[in-house]
Motif scaffolding. Structure first.
Motif, PDB file in Angstrom:
ATOM      1  N   GLU A  93       1.133  -1.113   0.105  1.00  8.25           N
ATOM      2  CA  GLU A  93       0.003  -0.222  -0.368  1.00  8.25           C
ATOM      3  C   GLU A  93       0.746   1.464  -0.160  1.00  8.25           C
ATOM      4  O   GLU A  93       1.976   1.879   0.832  1.00  8.25           O
ATOM      5  CB  GLU A  93      -0.641   0.315   1.724  1.00  8.25           C
ATOM      6  CG  GLU A  93      -2.299  -1.066   1.123  1.00  8.25           C
ATOM      7  CD  GLU A  93      -2.850  -1.154   2.223  1.00  8.25           C
ATOM      8  OE1 GLU A  93      -3.247   0.018   2.937  1.00  8.25           O
ATOM      9  OE2 GLU A  93      -3.740  -2.105   2.798  1.00  8.25           O
ATOM     10  N   LEU A  94       0.293   2.685  -0.380  1.00  4.81           N
ATOM     11  CA  LEU A  94       1.442   3.043  -0.987  1.00  4.81           C
ATOM     12  C   LEU A  94       0.814   4.441   0.201  1.00  4.81           C
ATOM     13  O   LEU A  94      -0.531   4.407   0.561  1.00  4.81           O
ATOM     14  CB  LEU A  94       1.230   3.784  -2.390  1.00  4.81           C
ATOM     15  CG  LEU A  94       1.672   3.188  -3.547  1.00  4.81           C
ATOM     16  CD1 LEU A  94       1.822   3.874  -4.515  1.00  4.81           C
ATOM     17  CD2 LEU A  94       3.819   3.299  -3.242  1.00  4.81           C
ATOM     18  N   ASP A  95       1.887   5.395   0.291  1.00  8.95           N
ATOM     19  CA  ASP A  95       1.498   6.538   1.463  1.00  8.95           C
ATOM     20  C   ASP A  95       0.729   7.125   0.377  1.00  8.95           C
ATOM     21  O   ASP A  95       0.118   7.510  -0.344  1.00  8.95           O
ATOM     22  CB  ASP A  95       2.305   6.851   2.540  1.00  8.95           C
ATOM     23  CG  ASP A  95       2.561   8.098   3.148  1.00  8.95           C
ATOM     24  OD1 ASP A  95       0.224   8.619   3.147  1.00  8.95           O
ATOM     25  OD2 ASP A  95       3.266   8.997   3.791  1.00  8.95           O
ATOM     26  N   GLU A  96      -0.570   7.741   0.971  1.00  9.00           N
ATOM     27  CA  GLU A  96      -1.439   8.968   0.455  1.00  9.00           C
ATOM     28  C   GLU A  96      -0.153   9.855  -0.365  1.00  9.00           C
ATOM     29  O   GLU A  96      -0.668  10.646  -1.078  1.00  9.00           O
ATOM     30  CB  GLU A  96      -2.346   9.913   0.771  1.00  9.00           C
ATOM     31  CG  GLU A  96      -3.301   8.914   1.088  1.00  9.00           C
ATOM     32  CD  GLU A  96      -4.995   9.390   1.950  1.00  9.00           C
ATOM     33  OE1 GLU A  96      -5.096  10.279   0.993  1.00  9.00           O
ATOM     34  OE2 GLU A  96      -5.716   8.821   2.491  1.00  9.00           O
ATOM     35  N   TRP A  97       0.496  10.716   0.244  1.00 13.72           N
ATOM     36  CA  TRP A  97       1.596  11.236   0.079  1.00 13.72           C
ATOM     37  C   TRP A  97       2.067  11.265  -1.106  1.00 13.72           C
ATOM     38  O   TRP A  97       2.763  11.365  -1.892  1.00 13.72           O
ATOM     39  CB  TRP A  97       2.736  11.730   0.767  1.00 13.72           C
ATOM     40  CG  TRP A  97       1.741  12.709   2.225  1.00 13.72           C
ATOM     41  CD1 TRP A  97       1.570  12.460   2.974  1.00 13.72           C
ATOM     42  CD2 TRP A  97       1.079  13.964   1.578  1.00 13.72           C
ATOM     43  NE1 TRP A  97       0.744  13.272   4.232  1.00 13.72           N
ATOM     44  CE2 TRP A  97      -0.105  14.792   3.044  1.00 13.72           C
ATOM     45  CE3 TRP A  97       1.797  14.766   0.776  1.00 13.72           C
ATOM     46  CZ2 TRP A  97      -0.170  15.580   2.970  1.00 13.72           C
ATOM     47  CZ3 TRP A  97       0.493  16.548   1.409  1.00 13.72           C
ATOM     48  CH2 TRP A  97       0.148  17.258   1.761  1.00 13.72           C
ATOM     49  N   ASP A 157       1.046   9.128  -3.946  1.00 14.47           N
ATOM     50  CA  ASP A 157       0.031   9.100  -5.381  1.00 14.47           C
ATOM     51  C   ASP A 157       0.096   9.678  -5.726  1.00 14.47           C
ATOM     52  O   ASP A 157       0.276  10.987  -5.513  1.00 14.47           O
ATOM     53  CB  ASP A 157      -1.189   8.373  -4.178  1.00 14.47           C
ATOM     54  CG  ASP A 157      -2.324   8.426  -5.610  1.00 14.47           C
ATOM     55  OD1 ASP A 157      -1.801   8.348  -6.393  1.00 14.47           O
ATOM     56  OD2 ASP A 157      -3.674   8.553  -4.713  1.00 14.47           O
ATOM     57  N   LYS A 158       0.885   9.021  -7.083  1.00 11.89           N
ATOM     58  CA  LYS A 158       0.568   9.927  -8.294  1.00 11.89           C
ATOM     59  C   LYS A 158      -0.362  10.792  -8.831  1.00 11.89           C
ATOM     60  O   LYS A 158      -0.402  11.829  -9.276  1.00 11.89           O
ATOM     61  CB  LYS A 158       1.756   9.333  -9.254  1.00 11.89           C
ATOM     62  CG  LYS A 158       2.689   8.447  -9.298  1.00 11.89           C
ATOM     63  CD  LYS A 158       3.838   9.081  -9.533  1.00 11.89           C
ATOM     64  CE  LYS A 158       5.262   8.283  -9.448  1.00 11.89           C
ATOM     65  NZ  LYS A 158       6.085   9.006  -8.992  1.00 11.89           N
ATOM     66  N   GLY A 159      -1.545   9.976  -8.701  1.00 11.83           N
ATOM     67  CA  GLY A 159      -2.817  10.723  -8.564  1.00 11.83           C
ATOM     68  C   GLY A 159      -2.416  12.142  -7.993  1.00 11.83           C
ATOM     69  O   GLY A 159      -3.730  12.958  -9.201  1.00 11.83           O
ATOM     70  N   ARG A 160      -1.957  12.462  -6.888  1.00 14.00           N
ATOM     71  CA  ARG A 160      -2.152  13.993  -6.490  1.00 14.00           C
ATOM     72  C   ARG A 160      -1.409  15.047  -7.402  1.00 14.00           C
ATOM     73  O   ARG A 160      -2.408  16.051  -7.240  1.00 14.00           O
ATOM     74  CB  ARG A 160      -1.466  13.822  -5.243  1.00 14.00           C
ATOM     75  CG  ARG A 160      -2.174  13.028  -4.285  1.00 14.00           C
ATOM     76  CD  ARG A 160      -1.151  13.138  -2.579  1.00 14.00           C
ATOM     77  NE  ARG A 160      -1.038  14.399  -2.862  1.00 14.00           N
ATOM     78  CZ  ARG A 160      -1.191  14.919  -1.955  1.00 14.00           C
ATOM     79  NH1 ARG A 160      -2.550  14.344  -0.874  1.00 14.00           N
ATOM     80  NH2 ARG A 160      -1.161  16.160  -0.971  1.00 14.00           N
TER      81      ARG A 160
END
Length: 68
Positions: free
Chosen positions: A37-41, A43-46
């Motif tokens: 699981e990737l950290d939200e920070w 995430d490339k989608g940001r």
């Protein structure tokens, strides 16, 4: 399949060695199955804008910073 190259292990020693090898193989396969699981920070989608960008054209610069 296992092959004893030297020595004469007892059945208990051979069973203990086999149990260790099977446990390590099971742990390795269980670790590779679980998705990371990737950290939200991270995430490339940001970085993707949530609204459509203006299309290039003669007046596109006017709507570049308009609030929606």
């Amino acid at each position: 399949m296992f092959k004893v190259l030297r020595g004469n292990p007892t059945p208990e020693e051979l069973a203990a060695a086999l149990a260790v090898v099977q446990a390590r193989a099971a742990a390795a396969s269980a670790a590779s199955v679980a998705p990371q699981e990737l950290d939200e920070w991270a995430d490339k989608g940001r970085n993707v804008p949530r609204r459509a960008l203006p299309q290039p054209g003669p007046k596109a610069w006017r709507s570049t910073y308009w609030p929606r």
